[in-house]
Design an enzyme around this catalytic site. Structure first.
Site, PDB file in Angstrom:
ATOM      1  N   ARG A  52       0.972  -0.920  -0.298  1.00 33.46           N
ATOM      2  CA  ARG A  52      -0.381  -0.009  -0.090  1.00 33.46           C
ATOM      3  C   ARG A  52       0.818   0.991   0.004  1.00 33.46           C
ATOM      4  O   ARG A  52       0.886   2.191  -0.194  1.00 33.46           O
ATOM      5  CB  ARG A  52      -0.933  -0.280   1.337  1.00 33.46           C
ATOM      6  CG  ARG A  52      -1.708  -1.271   1.393  1.00 33.46           C
ATOM      7  CD  ARG A  52      -2.423  -0.742   2.410  1.00 33.46           C
ATOM      8  NE  ARG A  52      -3.208  -0.990   2.686  1.00 33.46           N
ATOM      9  CZ  ARG A  52      -3.606   0.126   4.666  1.00 33.46           C
ATOM     10  NH1 ARG A  52      -4.798  -0.090   4.558  1.00 33.46           N
ATOM     11  NH2 ARG A  52      -3.383   0.005   5.402  1.00 33.46           N
ATOM     12  N   ASP A  53       1.963   0.412  -0.014  1.00 34.17           N
ATOM     13  CA  ASP A  53       2.649   2.590  -0.289  1.00 34.17           C
ATOM     14  C   ASP A  53       4.067   2.170  -0.927  1.00 34.17           C
ATOM     15  O   ASP A  53       5.365   2.331  -0.316  1.00 34.17           O
ATOM     16  CB  ASP A  53       3.196   3.132   1.187  1.00 34.17           C
ATOM     17  CG  ASP A  53       3.589   4.434   1.022  1.00 34.17           C
ATOM     18  OD1 ASP A  53       3.241   4.913   0.315  1.00 34.17           O
ATOM     19  OD2 ASP A  53       4.654   4.993   2.233  1.00 34.17           O
TER      20      ASP A  53
END
Length: 201
Positions: A52-53
């Protein structure tokens, strides 16, 4: 009894971003780094996790220029338990780094592991062109595809096509990391011109 607890951390002395910005990576090394990133993301996705990042700043290099993905504080589980999918019941929306964030995350919609694939596409763009795609958040939120680079001495048409597939507005049309790995192998690792394929393979 006295118990001593120790944490051993790997020392990573280079950042991928600095190495790109200082132009110390040739095309062969860039492609090798891509392969290592794909292997790592394929591994965590098979564990049912979403990073997610994914961004250029979260990829470090050791002294041998081997790539390591870091900063797992935003990881979430993408699996079903007792019939409930955590993607739709407990996933935090709107987190990550905006330039790398998928349209579905920016719009705070439901998302799955394909959000990492979108971010990886942005990483590919930066790795081979030295810059982020020129697109504003409004256009991304409205479903506009990122502008793609032209073939050059730093990126091939295959590399451009892979960026396009990874950053498709529709998550279902983005390839998995297993698919990406197979496609790169099928194309003889030709993400950029003038690479030493024997070193990469």
């Amino acid at each position: 009894e006295l118990t001593t607890i120790s944490l051993y951390l790997e020392f990573l002395n280079r950042s991928l971003k600095d190495s790109i910005d200082k132009n110390v990576l040739d095309n062969t090394l860039k492609v090798r780094i891509v392969i290592e990133i794909v292997h790592a993301l394929n591994f965590i996705h098979k564990l049912g996790l979403i990073h997610r990042d994914i961004k250029i700043e979260n990829i470090m290099l050791n002294s041998a220029f081997e790539a390591k993905i870091v900063d797992f504080k935003l990881v979430r589980i993408d699996e079903c338990f007792n019939g409930q999918n955590f993607v739709t019941t407990s996933m935090t929306k709107g987190i990550g780094t905006m330039s790398y964030m998928s349209p579905e995350m920016i719009n705070e919609e439901d998302y799955d592991s394909k959000t990492d694939v979108y971010s990886f596409g942005i990483v590919l763009h930066y790795l081979f062109t030295g810059k982020l795609p020129s697109i504003n958040m409004k256009d991304k939120m409205n479903g506009k595809q990122i502008p793609l680079p032209n073939p050059s001495s730093s990126i091939s048409q295959f590399g451009i096509d892979l960026i396009s597939k990874c950053t498709d507005i529709k998550p279902s049309k983005r390839p998995s990391f297993e698919d990406i790995l197979n496609e790169i192998r099928d194309k003889s690792y030709s993400l950029a011109p003038e690479i030493e394929k024997s070193i990469i393979s």
